[in-house]
Scaffold this motif. Structure first.
Motif, mmCIF file in Angstrom:
data_model
loop_
_atom_site.group_PDB
_atom_site.id
_atom_site.type_symbol
_atom_site.label_atom_id
_atom_site.label_comp_id
_atom_site.label_asym_id
_atom_site.label_seq_id
_atom_site.Cartn_x
_atom_site.Cartn_y
_atom_site.Cartn_z
ATOM 1 N N VAL A 167 0.844 -1.194 0.000
ATOM 2 C CA VAL A 167 0.000 0.000 0.000
ATOM 3 C C VAL A 167 0.883 1.249 0.000
ATOM 4 C CG1 VAL A 167 -1.766 1.260 1.299
ATOM 5 C CG2 VAL A 167 -1.805 -1.238 1.246
ATOM 6 N N PRO A 168 0.624 2.205 -0.886
ATOM 7 C CA PRO A 168 1.402 3.454 -0.866
ATOM 8 C C PRO A 168 1.186 4.226 0.428
ATOM 9 C CG PRO A 168 -0.443 3.629 -2.386
ATOM 10 C CD PRO A 168 -0.394 2.194 -1.951
ATOM 11 N N LYS A 169 2.093 5.130 0.734
ATOM 12 C CA LYS A 169 2.014 5.888 1.980
ATOM 13 C C LYS A 169 1.004 7.027 1.916
ATOM 14 C CE LYS A 169 6.281 7.163 2.308
ATOM 15 N NZ LYS A 169 7.514 7.767 2.863
ATOM 16 N N SER A 170 0.708 7.496 0.720
ATOM 17 C CA SER A 170 -0.085 8.706 0.619
ATOM 18 C C SER A 170 -0.852 8.724 -0.698
ATOM 19 C CB SER A 170 0.834 9.933 0.676
ATOM 20 O OG SER A 170 0.141 11.133 0.424
ATOM 21 N N ALA A 171 -1.905 9.534 -0.729
ATOM 22 C CA ALA A 171 -2.570 9.840 -1.990
ATOM 23 C C ALA A 171 -1.597 10.568 -2.915
ATOM 24 C CB ALA A 171 -3.791 10.723 -1.734
ATOM 25 N N LYS A 172 -1.766 10.362 -4.203
ATOM 26 C CA LYS A 172 -0.958 11.068 -5.202
ATOM 27 C C LYS A 172 -1.834 11.312 -6.424
ATOM 28 C CE LYS A 172 3.660 9.415 -3.882
ATOM 29 N NZ LYS A 172 4.072 10.711 -3.343
ATOM 30 N N GLY A 173 -1.740 12.499 -6.978
ATOM 31 C CA GLY A 173 -2.546 12.813 -8.140
ATOM 32 C C GLY A 173 -2.588 14.302 -8.381
ATOM 33 N N THR A 174 -3.703 14.771 -8.881
ATOM 34 C CA THR A 174 -3.877 16.179 -9.247
ATOM 35 C C THR A 174 -4.587 16.923 -8.126
ATOM 36 O OG1 THR A 174 -4.066 15.551 -11.573
ATOM 37 C CG2 THR A 174 -4.856 17.739 -10.956
ATOM 38 N N GLU A 175 -3.981 18.007 -7.659
ATOM 39 C CA GLU A 175 -4.630 18.820 -6.633
ATOM 40 C C GLU A 175 -5.872 19.489 -7.195
ATOM 41 O OE1 GLU A 175 -2.139 21.524 -4.540
ATOM 42 O OE2 GLU A 175 -0.487 20.077 -4.335
ATOM 43 N N VAL A 176 -6.913 19.511 -6.385
ATOM 44 C CA VAL A 176 -8.183 20.124 -6.776
ATOM 45 C C VAL A 176 -8.381 21.382 -5.935
ATOM 46 C CG1 VAL A 176 -10.682 19.801 -6.903
ATOM 47 C CG2 VAL A 176 -9.141 17.885 -7.424
ATOM 48 N N ALA A 177 -8.778 22.465 -6.578
ATOM 49 C CA ALA A 177 -8.951 23.740 -5.880
ATOM 50 C C ALA A 177 -9.949 23.607 -4.728
ATOM 51 C CB ALA A 177 -9.420 24.815 -6.859
ATOM 52 N N GLN A 178 -9.597 24.184 -3.605
ATOM 53 C CA GLN A 178 -10.478 24.218 -2.435
ATOM 54 C C GLN A 178 -10.888 25.681 -2.230
ATOM 55 O OE1 GLN A 178 -9.155 21.485 0.934
ATOM 56 N NE2 GLN A 178 -7.214 21.623 -0.197
ATOM 57 N N ASP A 179 -11.845 26.135 -3.011
ATOM 58 C CA ASP A 179 -12.160 27.559 -3.033
ATOM 59 C C ASP A 179 -13.486 27.914 -2.359
ATOM 60 O OD1 ASP A 179 -13.729 26.354 -4.935
ATOM 61 O OD2 ASP A 179 -12.813 27.383 -6.655
ATOM 62 N N ASN A 180 -14.089 26.960 -1.677
ATOM 63 C CA ASN A 180 -15.319 27.238 -0.946
ATOM 64 C C ASN A 180 -14.951 27.624 0.478
ATOM 65 O OD1 ASN A 180 -17.783 27.243 0.428
ATOM 66 N ND2 ASN A 180 -18.606 25.523 -0.750
ATOM 67 N N ILE A 181 -15.104 28.902 0.805
ATOM 68 C CA ILE A 181 -14.668 29.393 2.123
ATOM 69 C C ILE A 181 -15.526 28.848 3.252
ATOM 70 C CG2 ILE A 181 -13.688 31.497 1.133
ATOM 71 C CD1 ILE A 181 -16.185 32.995 2.150
ATOM 72 N N ASP A 182 -16.648 28.230 2.933
ATOM 73 C CA ASP A 182 -17.536 27.695 3.970
ATOM 74 C C ASP A 182 -17.191 26.255 4.345
ATOM 75 O OD1 ASP A 182 -19.076 30.043 4.105
ATOM 76 O OD2 ASP A 182 -20.308 29.408 2.406
ATOM 77 N N LEU A 183 -16.186 25.679 3.662
ATOM 78 C CA LEU A 183 -15.804 24.294 3.925
ATOM 79 C C LEU A 183 -14.407 24.218 4.522
ATOM 80 C CD1 LEU A 183 -17.087 22.421 0.734
ATOM 81 C CD2 LEU A 183 -18.150 22.525 3.007
ATOM 82 N N PRO A 184 -14.101 23.120 5.239
ATOM 83 C CA PRO A 184 -12.753 22.936 5.776
ATOM 84 C C PRO A 184 -11.709 22.866 4.666
ATOM 85 C CG PRO A 184 -14.314 21.456 6.838
ATOM 86 C CD PRO A 184 -15.029 22.065 5.666
ATOM 87 N N LYS A 185 -10.469 23.182 5.019
ATOM 88 C CA LYS A 185 -9.341 23.094 4.097
ATOM 89 C C LYS A 185 -8.432 21.957 4.560
ATOM 90 C CE LYS A 185 -10.468 26.635 1.540
ATOM 91 N NZ LYS A 185 -11.802 26.838 2.129
ATOM 92 N N VAL A 186 -7.970 21.159 3.585
ATOM 93 C CA VAL A 186 -7.136 19.991 3.864
ATOM 94 C C VAL A 186 -5.776 20.193 3.204
ATOM 95 C CG1 VAL A 186 -6.925 17.488 3.626
ATOM 96 C CG2 VAL A 186 -9.190 18.518 3.886
ATOM 97 N N GLY A 187 -4.713 19.845 3.925
ATOM 98 C CA GLY A 187 -3.369 19.952 3.381
ATOM 99 C C GLY A 187 -3.158 19.000 2.214
ATOM 100 N N THR A 188 -2.208 19.333 1.355
ATOM 101 C CA THR A 188 -1.979 18.533 0.143
ATOM 102 C C THR A 188 -0.602 17.874 0.139
ATOM 103 O OG1 THR A 188 -1.250 20.537 -1.026
ATOM 104 C CG2 THR A 188 -3.576 19.893 -1.250
ATOM 105 N N ASN A 189 0.035 17.753 1.295
ATOM 106 C CA ASN A 189 1.327 17.054 1.365
ATOM 107 C C ASN A 189 1.149 15.587 0.998
ATOM 108 O OD1 ASN A 189 -0.089 17.146 4.054
ATOM 109 N ND2 ASN A 189 1.441 15.576 4.528
ATOM 110 N N THR A 190 2.163 15.010 0.362
ATOM 111 C CA THR A 190 2.099 13.599 -0.061
ATOM 112 C C THR A 190 3.288 12.819 0.489
ATOM 113 O OG1 THR A 190 3.206 14.154 -2.148
ATOM 114 C CG2 THR A 190 0.799 14.128 -2.155
ATOM 115 N N ASP A 191 3.737 13.183 1.688
ATOM 116 C CA ASP A 191 4.900 12.538 2.304
ATOM 117 C C ASP A 191 4.527 11.452 3.300
ATOM 118 O OD1 ASP A 191 3.789 14.151 4.230
ATOM 119 O OD2 ASP A 191 5.596 15.344 4.600
ATOM 120 N N GLY A 192 3.246 11.109 3.374
ATOM 121 C CA GLY A 192 2.803 10.083 4.308
ATOM 122 C C GLY A 192 2.493 10.598 5.691
ATOM 123 N N LYS A 193 2.727 11.890 5.933
ATOM 124 C CA LYS A 193 2.405 12.479 7.232
ATOM 125 C C LYS A 193 0.984 13.034 7.207
ATOM 126 C CE LYS A 193 7.205 13.662 8.211
ATOM 127 N NZ LYS A 193 8.167 14.755 8.523
#
Length: 313
Positions: A167-193
């Motif tokens: 199993v890979p350590k992290s998701a990997k792919g294309t970042e999707v814009a998080q532009d809805n200010i009413d929703l939580p924001k999630v980090g986009t690091n892919t280092d397994g942390k």
């Protein structure tokens, strides 16, 4: 509904006496030669076994015998594995649990989903192997009764290792814009942390949110799949973390999608393997009006979920 920390639907393998012990591996092909209970029927890999009662005093440390060795990959921490098993106590010839003839059991090795004796006894074994293990109480259920298993019982398991997936350590792919200010924001690091997960000071949504943060390129998740995921969960109110696979050593967690809360089932079905997904789950699709292990009643839940692999049984 069950807490996400207990995702696996196999009550007698869900877990958690914490201890350490030594391991004694043997390559004897005859299961009785190493001192463990003999397999009295169904001795071949894939057959449902029966076991004799243990003779004399049980081993005080973990003892593992390879009844028959496969030629597949060697199991390591972080692998998503599938097994069949039969378990009984040392002083009985009747099983207390088995998956033979039922649904194989999926888990991620090293994720703390099963008792420590399983974690230690299966690491280093090969796919296609049949393994017999004697597990002392300190690596099993300790001094607590567990269903039909009495406190301080030595456990004996026969386990067939069916398959394993790295199993890979992290998701990997294309970042999707998080532009809805009413929703939580999630980090986009892919280092397994663990990614950051920031909840806005806004009113919680009343409907399920399931948005890509990182869109992978794997197959779409089916409702019948067993997933391996890395995840973090916080409360919408106050942003307090209540559960995280990263906090338990970082190994991903395996579970059948059909066995978790409704918000996970609906939110992850159809999403692509390899993705990171933001889930915002209203109470009706989470734990409702019941307090659950520190999660207040009527809580809106927020998750970051990396879908690392999916398999069908």
């Amino acid at each position: 509904m069950r807490r996400l920390a207990g995702l696996i639907v196999a009550p007698l393998l869900l877990l958690s006496a914490v201890a350490c012990g030594s391991e004694d591996k043997a390559s004897d092909s005859a299961s009785s030669q190493g001192g463990l209970p003999a397999i009295t029927a169904g001795a071949e890999f894939g057959q449902k076994p029966t076991l004799a009662k243990g003779e004399g005093e049980p081993p005080k440390e973990l003892k593992t015998e390879v009844v028959s060795e496969g030629d597949g990959a060697t199991l390591k921490k972080g692998d998503q594995i599938q097994v069949n098993y039969l378990g009984q106590t040392w002083d009985s010839d009747q099983p207390f649990d088995t998956s033979f003839g039922k649904q194989p059991f999926d888990l991620t090795l090293g994720a703390g989903q099963v008792i420590p004796g399983w974690e230690q006894g299966l690491e280093g074994q090969k796919v296609g192997s049949r393994v017999e293990m004697s597990i002392p109480p300190k690596l099993g259920y300790g001094d607590q009764d567990q269903g039909p298993i009495k406190a301080n019982s030595t456990l004996v398991f026969v386990v067939d290792v069916l398959k394993a997936t790295t199993v890979p350590k992290s998701a990997k792919g294309t970042e999707v814009a998080q532009d809805n200010i009413d929703l939580p924001k999630v980090g986009t690091n892919t280092d397994g942390k663990a990614p950051s997960l920031t909840v806005p000071d806004k009113t919680a949504p009343t409907k399920l949110v399931a948005n890509y943060v990182i869109e992978g390129d794997g197959p779409a998740v089916k409702k019948t799949d067993t997933l391996a995921v890395a995840y973090k969960g916080v409360l919408w109110k106050g942003g307090k973390e209540f559960d995280s696979s990263y906090a338990r050593g970082g190994a991903p967690v395996s579970f059948p999608l059909s066995g978790v809360i409704q918000g996970w089932q609906q939110g992850l079905e159809g999403k692509k393997v390899g993705s990171r997904v933001l889930l915002v789950i209203p109470p009706a699709q989470g734990y409702g009006d019941k307090e659950q292990n520190g999660i207040p009643a009527n809580s809106t839940l927020v998750f970051s979920v990396d879908i690392l692999s999916a398999s069908s049984s």
